[in-house]
Design a protein around this motif. Structure first.
Motif, short mmCIF file in Angstrom:
data_model
loop_
_atom_site.label_atom_id
_atom_site.label_comp_id
_atom_site.label_asym_id
_atom_site.label_seq_id
_atom_site.Cartn_x
_atom_site.Cartn_y
_atom_site.Cartn_z
N ASN A 291 -3.98 3.20 6.03
CA ASN A 291 -5.09 2.26 6.22
C ASN A 291 -5.26 1.40 4.97
O ASN A 291 -5.22 1.89 3.85
N GLY A 292 -5.44 0.11 5.19
CA GLY A 292 -5.68 -0.79 4.08
C GLY A 292 -4.44 -1.36 3.43
O GLY A 292 -4.54 -2.18 2.52
N ILE A 293 -3.25 -0.94 3.87
CA ILE A 293 -2.01 -1.46 3.31
C ILE A 293 -1.21 -2.16 4.41
O ILE A 293 -0.84 -1.54 5.41
N SER A 294 -0.99 -3.44 4.23
CA SER A 294 -0.20 -4.23 5.18
C SER A 294 1.07 -4.69 4.48
O SER A 294 1.00 -5.32 3.42
N ILE A 295 2.22 -4.34 5.05
CA ILE A 295 3.51 -4.74 4.47
C ILE A 295 4.26 -5.58 5.49
O ILE A 295 4.51 -5.14 6.61
N HIS B 149 -8.41 -3.75 -10.62
CA HIS B 149 -9.54 -2.83 -10.53
C HIS B 149 -10.79 -3.53 -9.99
O HIS B 149 -11.56 -2.93 -9.23
N HIS B 150 -11.00 -4.78 -10.38
CA HIS B 150 -12.21 -5.49 -10.02
C HIS B 150 -12.04 -6.36 -8.77
O HIS B 150 -13.00 -7.01 -8.34
N ALA B 151 -10.86 -6.38 -8.18
CA ALA B 151 -10.62 -7.22 -7.01
C ALA B 151 -11.32 -6.64 -5.78
O ALA B 151 -11.52 -5.43 -5.65
N LYS B 152 -11.68 -7.52 -4.87
CA LYS B 152 -12.20 -7.11 -3.56
C LYS B 152 -11.06 -6.93 -2.56
O LYS B 152 -11.18 -6.17 -1.60
N ALA B 153 -9.97 -7.64 -2.78
CA ALA B 153 -8.77 -7.51 -1.96
C ALA B 153 -7.61 -8.08 -2.75
O ALA B 153 -7.80 -8.93 -3.64
N LEU B 154 -6.40 -7.60 -2.46
CA LEU B 154 -5.21 -8.06 -3.17
C LEU B 154 -4.16 -8.52 -2.18
O LEU B 154 -4.00 -7.92 -1.10
N ALA B 155 -3.45 -9.58 -2.55
CA ALA B 155 -2.29 -10.03 -1.78
C ALA B 155 -1.16 -10.29 -2.76
O ALA B 155 -1.39 -10.86 -3.84
N ILE C 190 -5.22 1.06 -4.66
CA ILE C 190 -4.98 0.94 -3.22
C ILE C 190 -4.88 2.31 -2.55
O ILE C 190 -5.23 2.45 -1.38
N ARG C 191 -4.40 3.32 -3.26
CA ARG C 191 -4.30 4.66 -2.67
C ARG C 191 -5.69 5.20 -2.32
O ARG C 191 -5.83 5.98 -1.38
N SER C 192 -6.71 4.77 -3.03
CA SER C 192 -8.07 5.22 -2.76
C SER C 192 -8.62 4.64 -1.47
O SER C 192 -9.61 5.15 -0.92
N GLY C 193 -8.01 3.57 -0.99
CA GLY C 193 -8.48 2.92 0.22
C GLY C 193 -9.64 1.95 0.00
O GLY C 193 -10.13 1.34 0.94
N LYS C 194 -10.06 1.79 -1.25
CA LYS C 194 -11.21 0.92 -1.54
C LYS C 194 -10.82 -0.56 -1.58
O LYS C 194 -11.65 -1.43 -1.31
N ILE C 195 -9.57 -0.84 -1.94
CA ILE C 195 -9.14 -2.23 -2.08
C ILE C 195 -7.95 -2.47 -1.15
O ILE C 195 -6.89 -1.87 -1.35
N PRO C 196 -8.10 -3.31 -0.13
CA PRO C 196 -6.99 -3.57 0.79
C PRO C 196 -5.89 -4.38 0.12
O PRO C 196 -6.15 -5.21 -0.76
N LEU C 197 -4.66 -4.12 0.54
CA LEU C 197 -3.50 -4.82 -0.01
C LEU C 197 -2.68 -5.43 1.12
O LEU C 197 -2.36 -4.76 2.10
N ARG C 198 -2.34 -6.71 0.97
CA ARG C 198 -1.37 -7.37 1.84
C ARG C 198 -0.14 -7.67 0.99
O ARG C 198 -0.25 -8.36 -0.03
N PHE D 186 -2.45 -12.43 -5.69
CA PHE D 186 -3.72 -13.16 -5.51
C PHE D 186 -4.82 -12.11 -5.41
O PHE D 186 -4.85 -11.32 -4.47
N ALA D 187 -5.69 -12.10 -6.41
CA ALA D 187 -6.79 -11.14 -6.45
C ALA D 187 -8.08 -11.83 -6.04
O ALA D 187 -8.52 -12.79 -6.69
N GLU D 188 -8.67 -11.38 -4.94
CA GLU D 188 -9.92 -11.96 -4.47
C GLU D 188 -11.09 -11.39 -5.25
O GLU D 188 -11.21 -10.18 -5.42
#
Length: 287
Positions: free
Chosen positions: A200-204, A107-113, A160-168, A223-225
């Motif tokens: 958008n925002g989801i890279s697989i 929830h508090h991450a700026k980006a997730l991998a 991630i569905r909200s598009g606020k936090i990008p996911l790799r 890895f939570a940024e």
């Protein structure tokens, strides 16, 4: 206010950063306490997350420790200012702390991998697939526990569905072929992956069996940024539960692992084609 009985992961992390700040200044707890008007017990409780402090006290401590890392201090001040309960707190009486802390970090991450080797990442699992993953646990869970865990996992996906936090997501081929609940469940899950990969925002990206050397660890890792690199967090799934790492050396190691993963994995387009090919093999085999 009395000390917190069960500080959250984020509250504990705040205290850890204050302890690092103190140690980098070469102070003991008693010495820092004398400088900022706290007794040694208060310093210990602050660094364990059991008591909170004001933003002004935070900046006083940073100044006493000669910490000139303004972005870090500002990020810690934002933690101090947080109010309210996260949605995951609704599950505190029915799920273990590990579940709640994973949701809190996301929830508090700026980006997730994420990189996974045994199953599809939880943030990308269909409800049916997630239910099958929980149903495999031994000794078997009661049906109501499986349903609660599945609902929680699906709700986590809103970050991630909200598009606020990008996911790799880096997914090993083994995870794409591992079945939970049978071939139909897996086929539907593979379809969902392809659809998610176009959001958008989801890279697989897939790491196939035929790479020369698998660049990651054997465990499933997230890895939570954070708002600054010092507040990044590594979460690792192990058989005993969930582990969290935030030491600078651990963070540097996993940044390097994810960089190697990015240089090895198939492209996004190539990964979509690869996932589709696995689904076709699956359907041909079980037709």
């Amino acid at each position: 206010m009395p000390p917190r009985a069960n500080p959250t992961l984020r509250q504990r992390r705040f205290g850890t950063e204050l302890r690092r700040m103190r140690e980098q200044a070469g102070f003991g707890g008693s010495e820092l306490g004398r400088l900022v008007g706290m007794n040694p017990a208060q310093v210990t409780q602050m660094e364990s997350g059991r008591i909170g402090i004001s933003a002004d006290r935070l900046r006083t401590i940073a100044a006493a420790c000669n910490c000139a890392n303004r972005p870090l201090i500002d990020a810690l001040a934002e933690i101090v200012a947080e109010r309210g309960r996260g949605w995951w707190e609704e599950y505190r009486e029915v799920l273990t702390t590990d579940f709640l802390e994973v949701a809190e970090i996301e929830h508090h991450a700026k980006a997730l991998a994420v990189c996974t080797t045994t199953y599809i990442p939880g943030l990308l699992q269909t409800g049916t697939y997630a239910s099958a993953v929980f149903a495999r646990i031994y000794p078997p869970l009661p049906r109501k526990d499986i349903d609660v865990r599945t609902a929680f996992r699906v709700q986590r996906q809103q970050v991630i569905r909200s598009g606020k936090i990008p996911l790799r997501a880096f997914i090993h081929e083994a995870a794409l072929r591992m079945q939970f609940g049978g071939p139909r469940v897996l086929a539907d899950q593979l379809d969902a992956l392809v659809e998610d990969s176009m959001e958008n925002g989801i890279s697989i990206r897939v790491v196939p069996f035929d790479v020369d050397t698998y660049p990651g660890a054997g465990e499933n890792v997230t890895f939570a940024e954070g708002p600054v690199p010092e507040l990044d967090t590594v979460q690792m799934d192990v058989s005993q539960g969930t582990l969290f790492f935030d030491a600078p050396a651990d963070l540097a190691k996993h940044r390097a692992i994810f960089a190697r993963m990015a240089s090895t994995a198939l492209s996004e387009d190539g990964s979509r084609d690869f996932i589709r090919s696995i689904k076709k093999e699956l359907e041909a085999k079980y037709a």
